[in-house]
Enzyme design. Structure first.
Site, short mmCIF file in Angstrom:
data_model
loop_
_atom_site.label_atom_id
_atom_site.label_comp_id
_atom_site.label_asym_id
_atom_site.label_seq_id
_atom_site.Cartn_x
_atom_site.Cartn_y
_atom_site.Cartn_z
N HIS A 22 0.87 -1.18 0.00
CA HIS A 22 0.00 0.00 0.00
C HIS A 22 0.91 1.23 0.00
O HIS A 22 1.47 1.58 1.04
CB HIS A 22 -0.90 0.00 1.24
CG HIS A 22 -1.81 -1.19 1.31
ND1 HIS A 22 -3.11 -1.16 0.88
CD2 HIS A 22 -1.59 -2.46 1.74
CE1 HIS A 22 -3.68 -2.35 1.06
NE2 HIS A 22 -2.77 -3.17 1.57
N ARG A 35 0.00 4.29 -0.67
CA ARG A 35 -0.78 5.39 -0.04
C ARG A 35 -0.90 6.66 -0.86
O ARG A 35 -1.53 7.61 -0.41
CB ARG A 35 -0.20 5.76 1.33
CG ARG A 35 -0.05 4.62 2.31
CD ARG A 35 -1.37 4.09 2.76
NE ARG A 35 -1.26 3.21 3.91
CZ ARG A 35 -2.08 2.21 4.15
NH1 ARG A 35 -3.08 1.94 3.33
NH2 ARG A 35 -1.94 1.47 5.23
N ASN A 43 -6.82 0.67 -2.37
CA ASN A 43 -7.70 1.23 -1.32
C ASN A 43 -7.24 2.58 -0.78
O ASN A 43 -7.26 2.81 0.43
CB ASN A 43 -7.86 0.22 -0.17
CG ASN A 43 -6.53 -0.07 0.53
OD1 ASN A 43 -5.48 -0.02 -0.09
ND2 ASN A 43 -6.59 -0.37 1.81
N LYS A 53 -8.44 -6.31 -7.73
CA LYS A 53 -8.47 -6.61 -6.29
C LYS A 53 -9.92 -6.54 -5.84
O LYS A 53 -10.61 -5.55 -6.09
CB LYS A 53 -7.64 -5.57 -5.53
CG LYS A 53 -7.69 -5.72 -4.01
CD LYS A 53 -6.90 -6.90 -3.52
CE LYS A 53 -6.98 -7.15 -2.02
NZ LYS A 53 -6.08 -6.39 -1.21
N ASP A 77 2.21 -7.18 2.36
CA ASP A 77 1.05 -6.37 2.75
C ASP A 77 1.54 -5.13 3.51
O ASP A 77 0.96 -4.75 4.54
CB ASP A 77 0.02 -7.17 3.56
CG ASP A 77 -1.32 -6.44 3.63
OD1 ASP A 77 -1.45 -5.36 3.02
OD2 ASP A 77 -2.24 -6.95 4.30
N ALA A 93 -5.42 -0.31 11.05
CA ALA A 93 -4.96 -1.71 10.96
C ALA A 93 -3.88 -1.83 9.89
O ALA A 93 -4.02 -1.28 8.80
CB ALA A 93 -6.13 -2.63 10.60
O1 DOR Z 1 -4.29 -4.47 8.00
C1 DOR Z 1 -4.55 -4.10 6.86
N1 DOR Z 1 -4.15 -2.91 6.40
N2 DOR Z 1 -5.25 -4.92 6.06
C2 DOR Z 1 -5.73 -4.50 4.89
O2 DOR Z 1 -6.43 -5.21 4.24
C3 DOR Z 1 -5.46 -3.14 4.41
C4 DOR Z 1 -4.27 -2.57 5.03
C5 DOR Z 1 -4.21 -1.07 4.85
O3 DOR Z 1 -4.40 -0.60 3.73
O4 DOR Z 1 -3.96 -0.37 5.83
ZN ZN Z 2 -3.31 -5.12 1.94
#
Ligand code: DOR
Ligand code: ZN
Length: 399
Positions: A60, A62, A92, A141, A279, A293
């Protein structure tokens, strides 16, 4: 421009061999024992392992929208320092990558700012079918569970629609999860989501890829119900819910860390896994305090997985397959993932004896914390070459 990498143990043709590698104009042009060639620059890799540039299919970055957490500049440097010459970014963002315009914007930003190559997974909603056709992305995704931000499918019929519309030879990455706060129920419901998505993919003949498997059951269910590739993140191999007591809010991640006994089973399931994905989900400490998270992972992943090799849990050959060769194959990244003539001159050189301690303050990611802070590891990314250019050398950026 030519670069000669001499004297290392290189991963070529599925094994480690003492061969030199010549890269000319960005492409691997010659491989052989003690190459009798001159080059503009020579790297001496004696006592080191020479690997194809690592590929992380799940990060990610960002940008745009949450660049206070990470951006293509800092994320790209974190990737290179971690040995990754190619990463795949998730959709996302606060304004998600669900239109052609958003995808093109990201491609432009990454090109300007990132040291590593960045590819993009395209996001899905209950109604962005036309945008997917227009953008014609290499992968999708699909969020079938809560993530950071609001991106996810809500209408049960959308999954099948996406499966039906998307080319059958291109991978669809599935985020399967549950929001149940009860740990047992969370695992059980997650498996239910996997079972459902995999059996449907079998019917529609789609190529699916399970993101961040967190238990051995996740993997076996996915593989029993469909021809499916599976990734696992280092944190599910090294951390369990027992660690959350100490990590507190910093231990929150989707899917959640599982009980210790599940983590141990996951280690024994490594032979079923297709690739390692970090991730890498950077958040500031302040955002973590407020319930965000996710863990950063780009700069610890290689060291952790190499630690499994040091401890006899994983073969070094498997490490290269899981962290470079397989992600390239799964996501159709041509000319990467192997050291082979005609392939990209992307090389990660590792000192297998280098001992180090994880310290987030030394990292290049913006988030400056790590769930692995203080962990002692042996084996570190020493030098990184991308397209024949030495970007990182002796644990430091060249520029
Ligand atoms: O812990 C997570 N963080 N799980 C996810 O699916 C997305 C990710 C995030 O983009 O922060
Ligand atoms: Zn992820």
């Amino acid at each position: 421009m030519s670069l000669l990498i001499r004297g290392g143990k290189a991963f070529i043709g599925g094994k480690f061999v003492e061969k030199d590698i010549l890269i000319e104009n960005g492409i691997i042009s010659k491989i052989g024992p003690s190459l009798d060639t001159k080059a503009d620059e020579t790297l001496h890799a004696d006592n080191f392992l020479v690997l194809p540039g690592l590929i992380d299919p799940h990060v990610h970055m960002r940008e745009p929208g949450a660049t206070y957490k990470e951006d293509f500049y800092t994320g790209g440097r974190a990737a290179i320092a971690g040995g990754f010459t190619t990463v795949m970014d998730m959709p996302n963002n606060p304004v998600p990558t669900i239109t052609k315009e958003r995808l093109e914007e990201k491609i432009g930003l990454a090109k300007q700012k990132s040291l590593c190559d960045v590819l993009f997974h395209f996001g899905t909603t209950d109604n962005n079918f036309d945008e997917i056709k227009k953008a014609d992305p290499q992968s999708l995704k699909i969020y079938l569970g809560k993530t950071t931000g609001d991106l996810m499918l809500h209408n049960p019929a959308s999954l099948e629609m996406h499966y039906k519309n998307f080319p059958k030879n291109r991978p669809i990455v599935l985020h399967c999860g549950s929001s149940d706060p009860d740990p047992q129920e969370n695992m059980r419901k997650t498996i239910g989501v996997i079972k459902n998505a995999a059996s449907l993919a079998k019917k529609t003949k789609n190529k699916i890829h399970l993101a961040h498997a967190s238990t051995k059951n996740d993997i076996t269910v996915a593989k029993n119900y469909a021809k499916c590739t599976v990734e696992v993140a280092p944190h599910y191999l090294f951390l369990s819910s027992e660690n959350v007591e100490k990590l507190g809010v910093f231990g929150k991640v989707y899917p959640p860390l599982r009980p210790e006994q599940k983590r141990i089973m996951m280690l024994s399931a490594l032979e079923l896994v297709d690739c390692i994905a970090t991730d890498h989900a950077p958040h500031t400490p302040e955002d973590k305090e407020n319930g965000a998270a996710g863990f950063p992972g780009l700069e610890t992943s290689f060291g952790l997985i190499f630690d499994l090799c040091n401890n006899g849990i994983l073969d070094k050959i498997r490490l290269v397959q899981l962290m470079s060769e397989n992600p390239a194959k799964i996501f159709g990244i041509n000319n990467k993932g192997m050291i082979k003539t005609g392939y990209m001159g992307d090389i990660t050189i590792v000192d297998p004896k280098k001992e180090w301690v994880v310290d987030a303050l030394e990292m290049h990611s913006k988030c400056k914390w790590s769930p692995f802070q203080g962990k002692r590891l042996k084996g570190k990314v020493h030098t990184v070459v991308k397209g024949g250019n030495v970007l990182y050398r002796e644990y430091e950026f060249v520029n």
